[in-house]
Design an enzyme around this catalytic site. Structure first.
Site, mmCIF file in Angstrom:
data_model
loop_
_atom_site.group_PDB
_atom_site.id
_atom_site.type_symbol
_atom_site.label_atom_id
_atom_site.label_comp_id
_atom_site.label_asym_id
_atom_site.label_seq_id
_atom_site.Cartn_x
_atom_site.Cartn_y
_atom_site.Cartn_z
ATOM 1 N N CYS A 83 -42.708 26.220 14.916
ATOM 2 C CA CYS A 83 -42.202 26.805 16.099
ATOM 3 C C CYS A 83 -41.959 28.376 15.921
ATOM 4 C CB CYS A 83 -41.076 26.147 16.308
ATOM 5 S SG CYS A 83 -40.960 24.507 16.314
ATOM 6 N N ASP A 115 -35.412 21.803 13.653
ATOM 7 C CA ASP A 115 -34.836 20.589 13.915
ATOM 8 C C ASP A 115 -35.535 19.435 13.006
ATOM 9 O OD1 ASP A 115 -32.973 22.002 15.367
ATOM 10 O OD2 ASP A 115 -33.567 21.018 17.215
ATOM 11 N N CYS A 172 -38.215 27.797 19.439
ATOM 12 C CA CYS A 172 -37.828 26.510 19.161
ATOM 13 C C CYS A 172 -36.683 26.439 20.089
ATOM 14 C CB CYS A 172 -37.224 26.253 17.832
ATOM 15 S SG CYS A 172 -37.048 24.572 17.287
ATOM 16 N N ASP A 173 -36.027 24.971 20.224
ATOM 17 C CA ASP A 173 -35.327 24.872 21.348
ATOM 18 C C ASP A 173 -33.968 25.758 21.568
ATOM 19 O OD1 ASP A 173 -34.211 23.355 19.254
ATOM 20 O OD2 ASP A 173 -33.872 21.351 20.281
ATOM 21 N N CYS A 255 -42.677 22.052 19.309
ATOM 22 C CA CYS A 255 -43.097 20.540 19.391
ATOM 23 C C CYS A 255 -43.861 20.232 20.904
ATOM 24 C CB CYS A 255 -42.024 19.590 19.310
ATOM 25 S SG CYS A 255 -41.071 19.980 17.628
ATOM 26 N N GLU A 508 -28.660 16.113 16.212
ATOM 27 C CA GLU A 508 -29.525 15.404 16.909
ATOM 28 C C GLU A 508 -29.739 14.056 16.003
ATOM 29 O OE1 GLU A 508 -33.121 17.620 17.656
ATOM 30 O OE2 GLU A 508 -32.294 18.616 19.591
ATOM 31 N N SER A 533 -32.652 14.306 20.115
ATOM 32 C CA SER A 533 -33.937 15.124 20.124
ATOM 33 C C SER A 533 -34.588 14.931 21.542
ATOM 34 C CB SER A 533 -34.583 14.725 19.207
ATOM 35 O OG SER A 533 -35.877 15.694 19.380
#
Length: 619
Positions: A83, A115, A172-173, A255, A508, A533
């Site tokens: 990521c 993650d 990434c998130d 992702c 998560e 997640s």
């Protein structure tokens, strides 16, 4: 100044204020001053030491020192995670473009956590005591707090160094909401460039596209001996899982499905913070590099027109974010992050707003994890702008909001094509996958402060089962690894003490939810005070408030209690009387925190509840 001078200060929490030139001020050339903040240390000779350091760092001449704006290029680059691993290169392209515009670009980066790498890696447990599980807390417990660290880092560098603007490159998130929260804090012209989605992988043994979620679901099938290839029965389960491990992630990018990273990038583009198409352009596409080069033009526009983050962070733009989230099947984490972004920008956003939007927006995207396609596939048919064009035309998305381009959202997407008529990724609005959104806000005696469910309708809308309680995710993972979750009886698996304070860190739980899907344990639902997640799917409920560590009702549930999850009535309840719950509460003792030093301890001490975004600066 005496202490008394501070006593009559404002009672309302305030962000730090910094010296700036007034809007409309001119620089030494007689042109509009874009160096409104950096001028505090670069004009005149009040700060010769600062100017000496800046010359050493790369300011080329006196004219640049006195007139050029300083633009921070904040990437969340680090090696070891697809990521983020390419963001340094994208940031260099961005810096070069900024430099060519006669501005000073200062590149820096902040931390990230993968993650997928940290998911469920609790270590080897010798016992199932709470003490043991705390002492072997997984890497995932460090994940959510990185959102705060990213926000803290970008705010710190921007304000300390007197930057006039910021271009952030997250991948990434947690990276994206962290960047936007920093923008809201310093409120200087800012743009976000999404690092881009990963391309789908491909499994030769299964003969189909795969992605990171496939790995976790395959693990469940591997444990329960249901992993096989319909194309070649001779292939062993070990051959299949090794093939998946090697090929699920073919290169850089976040992702690939409608997981949390893509949920947040799409939401943020719909809020006007990124260039058109940023959220759906794959990391390896040449268009991503071109986007980085274009960002310099638009950050200059933002400075010239004084377009600031809080001009874009409005109730209207958050409504757009929620519309995109519901239409495309976004992650439950999007609720947590949008609440935190709104809280930082002092925009009134609540759980009830998510439910109102979910009730009226159809779910139309056949995207992973519950669907067939990936964001890279969406890019091939027009990407996010084409989807937004559909929703603006239908009156569901507000095309009149301002954006970082200086134009409205509708103007940004006007030149993009409409979705092809023969495409199958985005369903027609009159023939949705589900007539309303997949995010359901639940309340009841099990979650009086709210809970967030991700229910696409494929699993049904109501579930009742007997509680099977696990005090940590590791307990459930251990049970799954033993194959100890039975088929047949309707069960509600309760995972508690995994909230923001109890985790600590609200980890998560993709490993558990994916393993259940892979093992085809369709007789179970999962509920937790922790998170799932964006790659999770199935009948799952997270973010239960109050969390177990603070004495929430989820701490009082016992094995065998009957739990009902009703997405039509938006309720989650346990069939235990108020009187019995109070008896249990009298016997309950809060777990003694074992992590009392370091970053997790600081996080646990400061963090608020999930229904308010799990923020750390609302003390």
């Amino acid at each position: 100044m005496s202490p008394a001078a501070f006593e009559d200060g404002p009672s309302k929490p305030l962000y730090a204020n910094h010296k700036t030139l007034p809007e409309g001020a001119l620089n030494e050339d007689g042109k509009p001053a874009l160096n409104r903040y950096s001028s505090a240390i670069t004009r005149g000779h009040d700060y010769p030491g600062a100017q000496a350091m800046l010359y050493a760092a790369g300011v080329p001449d006196k004219h640049s020192m006195k007139n050029a704006p300083h633009v921070g290029i904040a990437s969340v680059w680090w090696e070891g995670n697809p990521c983020n691993m390419h963001l340094l290169d994208l940031a260099k392209i961005t810096k070069d473009a900024v430099k060519k515009k006669g501005m000073l670009g200062w590149q820096y980066n902040t931390v990230g956590v993968s993650d997928a790498i940290t998911m469920g890696n609790e270590g080897n447990h010798k016992s199932n005591t709470v003490l043991d599980l705390y002492l072997h807390s997984s890497g995932m417990r460090y994940s959510l707090q990185t959102r705060e660290i990213i926000a803290d880092s970008i705010e710190t560098v921007t304000c300390a160094q007197g930057h006039d603007a910021c271009i952030a490159l997250p991948g990434c998130d947690k990276n994206m909401p962290g960047a936007i929260m920093a923008f809201a804090r310093h409120n200087r012209p800012s743009i976000m460039i999404y690092g881009g989605t990963i391309k789908p992988g491909y499994s030769k043994t299964l003969r189909k596209p795969i992605n990171i979620s496939t790995c976790y679901e395959a693990h469940g099938a591997w444990v329960y001996n249901t992993l096989s290839s319909s194309h070649d029965p001779s292939v062993t389960k070990d051959d299949i899982i090794e093939d998946i491990e090697k090929n699920a992630c073919p290169g850089p990018g976040a992702c690939g499905g409608m997981y949390t990273a893509n949920t947040m990038s799409i939401a943020i583009e719909a809020m006007g913070f990124s260039l058109p198409g940023s959220s759906s352009t794959p990391a390896v596409e040449p268009a991503k590099a071109r986007e980085c080069a274009k960002a310099a033009d638009y950050i200059q526009i933002c400075m010239e027109k004084n377009i600031r983050p809080r001009d874009l962070l409005t109730k209207r733009s958050f409504h757009n974010a929620m519309v995109m989230m519901m239409a495309l099947g976004g992650s439950t984490n999007g609720v947590l992050h949008l609440l935190a972004m709104a809280g930082t920008a002092e925009v009134d956003l609540t759980l009830d707003d998510f439910q109102r939007v979910s009730d009226k927006i159809p779910f139309i995207a056949d995207l992973a994890p519950s669907g067939k396609y990936y964001i890279a596939d969406l890019y091939d048919i027009g990407g996010t702008p084409s989807v937004m064009k559909l929703l603006v035309a239908a009156g569901l998305l507000d095309g009149d909001i301002p954006t970082v381009t200086g134009k409205t959202l509708a103007e940004n997407i006007a030149s993009y094509p409409s979705l092809p008529q023969d495409q199958t990724i985005i369903r027609p609005l009159n023939n949705p996958i589900k007539a309303t959104g997949h995010i359901e806000i639940l309340r009841g005696n099990l979650a009086p402060g709210g809970a967030v469910a991700k229910i696409t309708g494929k699993e049904g809308m109501r579930f009742t089962g007997k509680a099977l309680v696990f005090n940590k995710e590791a307990e459930l993972d251990a049970a799954l690894n033993r194959g100890a979750i039975p088929y047949g009886e309707q069960l509600v698996l309760v995972v508690r003490y995994e909230g923001p304070k109890g985790g600590p860190g609200m980890p998560e739980q993709l490993k558990a939810s994916a393993a259940l899907m892979g093992a085809k344990l369709n007789n179970v639902a999962l509920i937790t005070d922790g998170r799932y997640s964006g790659a999770s799917h199935g009948f799952i409920v997270g973010h239960i408030v109050p969390e177990a560590a603070t004495g929430g009702p989820i701490a009082l549930v016992q094995n065998g209690d009957t739990i009902t999850i009703d997405a039509e009535k938006n309720e989650i309840s346990v069939n235990v009387s108020d009187e019995d719950m109070e008896l249990r509460r009298a016997q309950w003792k809060p777990p003694k925190p074992v992590v009392t030093r370091g970053t997790l301890a600081k996080y646990a001490a400061l963090v608020g509840d999930a229904s308010h975004g799990a923020m750390t600066d609302l003390f």
